[in-house]
Design an enzyme around this catalytic site. Sequence first.
Site: not given
Ligand code: GDP
Ligand code: IMO
Ligand code: MG
Length: 429
Positions: A13, A41
């Site tokens: 994340d 994402h």
């Molecule tokens: P990922 O799993 O690595 O793709 O990340 P996620 O989408 O799960 O979580 C990142 C969150 O942060 C999302 O809600 C994005 O829209 C938000 N985000 C990404 N870059 C930025 C940033 O530079 N600033 C802010 N405020 N939010 C961001």
């Molecule tokens: P992105 O791509 C954050 C975590 C789960 C749990 C562990 C194992 O959005 O960064 P699983 O279902 O994969 O066997 O769970 O990994 N986990 C993540 N945490 N971001 C993710 O993906 C995750 N994918 C799995 O919360 O702790």
């Molecule tokens: Mg994510």
Amino acid sequence: MPAIVLVGAQWGDEGKGKATDLMGRDVDYVVKFNGGNNAGHTVVIDGQKFALHLLPSGILSPGVVPVIGNGVVIDLKVLFEELDGLQARGVDTSRLRISANAHVIAPYNRTLDQVNERFLGKRKIGTTGRGIGPTYADKMNRIGVRIQDLFDEAILRQKVESALDYKNQVLVKLYNRRAIDADLVIEELLSYVPRLAPMVTDTSLELEQALDAGKNVLLEAGQATLLDVDHGTYPFVTSSSATAGGACTGSGIPPTRVSRVIAILKAYTTRVGEGPFPTELFDDDGEFLRKTGAEYGTTTGRPRRTGWLDTVIGRYATRINGVTDFVITKLDVLTGLEKVPVCVAYEVDGVRHDQMPVNQSDFHHAKPIYEELDGWFEDITHCRTFDELPAAAQRYVLRVEELIGARVSAIGVGPGREAIIERHPLLDK
Ligand code: GDP
Ligand code: IMO
Ligand code: MG
């Protein structure tokens, strides 16, 4: 042209989806190489929010060929739901390619993931419950179902029946659940075949041809370094290779083709699920980061655990992935803090550790050693060059860069596609 790998530096994340989307404008292929619909994402384009789980984030860029590589595990129901959702919003998904060697998340593995977790009780991993672990276990155990198996009913039947011979014993005798009917599983999997068939190909071959033809290929990780099954905080990890090495095995592109590794590092730390987290905050600062950063899971909606930036982890990510460039995301979230602590090392039983301890029990007991950097109060969401950032924010980035040992090439200052400061080009043009 060379291939570029994009990974998460922490526990997921970090904003990989946004970074991939940003680069999507200049690449030809975006390949997801590990994980499945455990990922979440969020990408914001012109104020419109897209939440992707299984599909590569590159699917949102017109002209990009999105690829699901052999290292991914695919829940076909989720695949088609996600495609339908995007098509309804006008996104062209027709270029999607899927590896014939990718594994299928069979419905019984979703069930087993959930009952396993319940069985573990206090010792649970906190998985996303999507069947990821059991499906990768089947792959390693050589009883998995691959995409190509769906095209031969006799083989599919043989594989599903032999997997269920064993799994039904576990479900019935150990977990006291009802047995799963092989015919129903086979029927469901076969129902996807007509829609799936045109997308399935030898993606490794297609990618080699693309690279030979001078195309840009971006290999996008799900999850992150500390969730990697080998290099993460085992057993509190996911079941795939989320680090740069996994990009090669999960796509069929050899290491000699990769020229750059970009790691996404959030300006603070979050974690979902169980497991150690040295800089975790349980106070108002933790709540501030959760509220201001909107730290609630894209996949499960769980509140994310929050803490200060940990540069021991950053350095580890540099080492394990061979990071050439970092993208620091969510710097805007830190605006308004008088002081911003950054963890520079750990103390374990009176001993200082500058590197990630190899022994997990040391990591469990690690106490962060902080350096306090000055904060800033100016709104930075409109900054588009490094010079426009307040001096304290610049110093934060420069100090972090020094501590993690690789250059910071871009800085996120908001969720939108445009909210980014590029210091060095992420792509060689
Ligand atoms: P990922 O799993 O690595 O793709 O990340 P996620 O989408 O799960 O979580 C990142 C969150 O942060 C999302 O809600 C994005 O829209 C938000 N985000 C990404 N870059 C930025 C940033 O530079 N600033 C802010 N405020 N939010 C961001
Ligand atoms: P992105 O791509 C954050 C975590 C789960 C749990 C562990 C194992 O959005 O960064 P699983 O279902 O994969 O066997 O769970 O990994 N986990 C993540 N945490 N971001 C993710 O993906 C995750 N994918 C799995 O919360 O702790
Ligand atoms: Mg994510």
